[in-house]
Design a protein around this motif. Structure first.
Motif, PDB file in Angstrom:
ATOM      1  N   SER A 101       0.809  -1.214   0.000  1.00 36.22           N
ATOM      2  CA  SER A 101       0.000   0.000   0.000  1.00 36.22           C
ATOM      3  C   SER A 101       0.849   1.274   0.000  1.00 36.22           C
ATOM      4  O   SER A 101       0.309   2.371   0.054  1.00 36.22           O
ATOM      5  N   LEU A 146       3.155   4.105  -1.877  1.00 35.14           N
ATOM      6  CA  LEU A 146       2.852   4.705  -3.181  1.00 35.14           C
ATOM      7  C   LEU A 146       3.610   4.035  -4.326  1.00 35.14           C
ATOM      8  O   LEU A 146       3.018   3.701  -5.353  1.00 35.14           O
ATOM      9  N   ALA A 184       2.276   0.569  -4.930  1.00 31.46           N
ATOM     10  CA  ALA A 184       0.920   0.618  -5.493  1.00 31.46           C
ATOM     11  C   ALA A 184       0.976   0.986  -6.973  1.00 31.46           C
ATOM     12  O   ALA A 184       0.208   0.458  -7.782  1.00 31.46           O
ATOM     13  N   ARG A 185       1.906   1.899  -7.318  1.00 29.23           N
ATOM     14  CA  ARG A 185       2.061   2.256  -8.733  1.00 29.23           C
ATOM     15  C   ARG A 185       2.514   1.041  -9.535  1.00 29.23           C
ATOM     16  O   ARG A 185       1.982   0.748 -10.612  1.00 29.23           O
TER      17      ARG A 185
END
Lengths: 128, 231
Positions: A99, A101, A104-105
Motif C-alpha cells: 500500500s 505509493l 501501489a504504482r
C-alpha cells in the motif's frame, strides 16, 4: 448586467484530468466488473447450450469464429483478467500489503499490462 | 510562456470559459505563482487565492495541467505549455480559480480536529515520549489545501457524505495522539459506510499531496484500528 446563474459551476471534466496509474487501474476494475455482470449470464447460457449436443457446440463455434466476435471475447477475457488481478491488488492493499505509493504504482501497472497481454494472447489465438 | 486559464465571473458570465494568455516571465520568476502574480498586473480581473507563497498556507491549490498542486511549489521550468489552469475539481467555483471550500471545512470540523482529554490537566504540559511524538509525524504537517480531497473520485461522487482524505488524515492525527482520550468516540464516528468506507484505495490523494503526506496510509490505519477495536 448581472447574469443569472442557477448554481455555481464545477470543474469536473474527467477527460481534462490527468489520472495517476492507480486511478486507471481502479476505473478499469469498475468497467471490467460491469462487463462481467452483463456478460456472465450469456456466457453461462452459451456453455450450457454447447454441452447439450455436438451440433449445438458446432453452431456456437461458428457463431464466435467471426473476427469481430473474437475481439468481443478477447474484451471479456480482458475484463475477467483485469478484474481478478486488480481485485487481488485491492484485497492485498486493504490488509496493508503493497500500500506504499511506489509499490501501489508498480502493482497497478502490473495488473494493467498483464490483463492486456492475456487479452492479446486470447485474441491472437481466436483470430489464428 | 503560454497559459490557458479557467475564467468565470458570476456577475457577468453564464458559464465558464478558457482564456489564453502570453506572458514573458522575468528574472526571479521561478514558480507558477510568480507567473500568476505577474499576469495579475496585466489583467487585474484574474482571481486566485494566495498568501504565504511558500507552501505553508495552502491557499493557491489548483488544477495544473490536469493534476492538483500548489502554484507556489510548482516550478516554471518543465511545465508543459500552454499551462492549463483550472480550479480544484469537484468544488463549486466562486470566481476563476477560487473555489467554495465550505463543505471541505465542514468535514474537517466534523472529525473534531482538536485534542480531547477529560482528565485533570497537569500543572505543566501533557508530556509525550519521543516514540509517542514520532507517531504524529506525517500527519500534523497537513495544510488543508484540499489538493487531495478534490482529486479523490470517491469525494467527487459523495462530497456531502464522504469525509475525504484530508479530513480522515486529520482524524487519524488525533486518533494516534497519546494525549487524546476520545479515541473510541472518534473511531465510532468514522465507522460508517460513507464517512470512511467510501475510500476505494485509489490513492490519488497520496499522488498529489504537495507536502508529501499519505492520507491513504492514514485511512488504512483507521481501518486497522477499527478491526482491532471490534475483535
Amino acid at each position: 448586467m448581472r447574469a443569472r446563474v442557477e448554481a455555481a459551476p464545477k470543474f469536473l471534466n474527467l477527460l481534462q484530468i490527468r489520472f495517476p496509474i492507480g486511478a486507471i487501474a481502479s476505473i478499469g476494475h469498475r468497467i471490467s466488473g460491469v462487463l462481467l455482470v452483463l456478460s456472465l449470464p450469456l456466457l453461462a447460457l452459451a456453455l450450457d447450450r454447447s454441452l447439450h449436443s455436438e451440433a449445438e457446440f458446432a453452431v456456437l463455434r461458428d457463431l464466435v469464429s467471426a473476427p469481430w466476435r473474437a475481439v468481443l471475447l478477447a474484451l471479456l477475457v480482458w475484463a475477467a483478467t483485469h478484474h481478478l488481478l486488480a481485485g487481488i491488488r485491492h484485497l492485498l492493499m486493504d490488509v496493508g500489503i503493497g500500500s506504499g505509493l511506489s509499490q501501489a504504482r508498480t502493482s497497478a501497472w502490473a495488473a494493467i499490462v498483464a490483463a492486456a497481454i492475456v487479452a492479446l494472447i486470447a485474441a491472437a489465438r481466436w483470430l489464428a | 510562456m503560454r497559459l490557458s486559464i479557467y475564467r468565470f465571473n458570476p456577475e457577468t458570465d453564464l458559464k465558464p470559459r478558457m482564456q489564453d494568455y502570453e506572458l514573458a516571465p522575468e528574472a526571479g520568476d521561478k514558480k507558477l505563482l510568480d507567473a500568476l502574480m505577474r499576469l495579475k498586473t496585466i489583467d487585474d480581473s484574474l482571481s486566485f487565492r494566495r498568501s504565504c507563497r511558500e507552501g505553508v498556507c495552502g491557499s493557491d491549490a489548483m488544477n495544473i495541467n490536469g493534476r492538483n498542486g500548489l502554484a507556489c511549489l510548482t516550478p516554471l521550468v518543465g511545465l508543459k505549455e500552454p499551462v492549463v489552469l483550472r480550479p480544484l475539481p469537484g468544488f463549486p467555483v466562486i470566481r476563476d480559480l477560487i473555489v467554495d471550500m465550505t463543505q471541505f471545512f465542514a468535514h474537517y470540523h466534523s472529525i473534531k480536529p482538536y485534542l480531547i482529554n477529560d482528565t485533570v490537566p497537569p500543572e505543566r504540559e501533557r508530556l509525550q515520549s519521543p516514540a509517542e511524538r514520532e507517531k504524529l509525524n506525517g500527519l500534523y504537517e497537513c495544510i488543508l489545501c484540499a489538493c487531495c480531497s478534490s482529486f479523490c473520485p470517491s469525494f467527487w461522487w459523495n462530497p456531502d457524505k464522504f469525509i475525504g482524505p484530508a479530513g480522515l488524515l486529520q482524524a487519524y492525527r488525533f486518533i494516534s495522539d497519546s494525549r487524546d482520550t476520545a479515541t473510541a468516540e472518534r473511531l465510532a464516528y468514522l465507522d460508517d459506510v460513507y464517512r470512511l468506507f467510501r475510500c476505494r484505495t485509489i490513492m490519488n490523494c497520496t499522488e498529489v499531496c504537495p507536502k508529501g503526506l499519505s492520507p491513504s496510509h492514514a485511512i488504512e490505519r483507521i481501518r486497522q484500528a477499527l478491526v482491532r477495536e471490534s475483535s
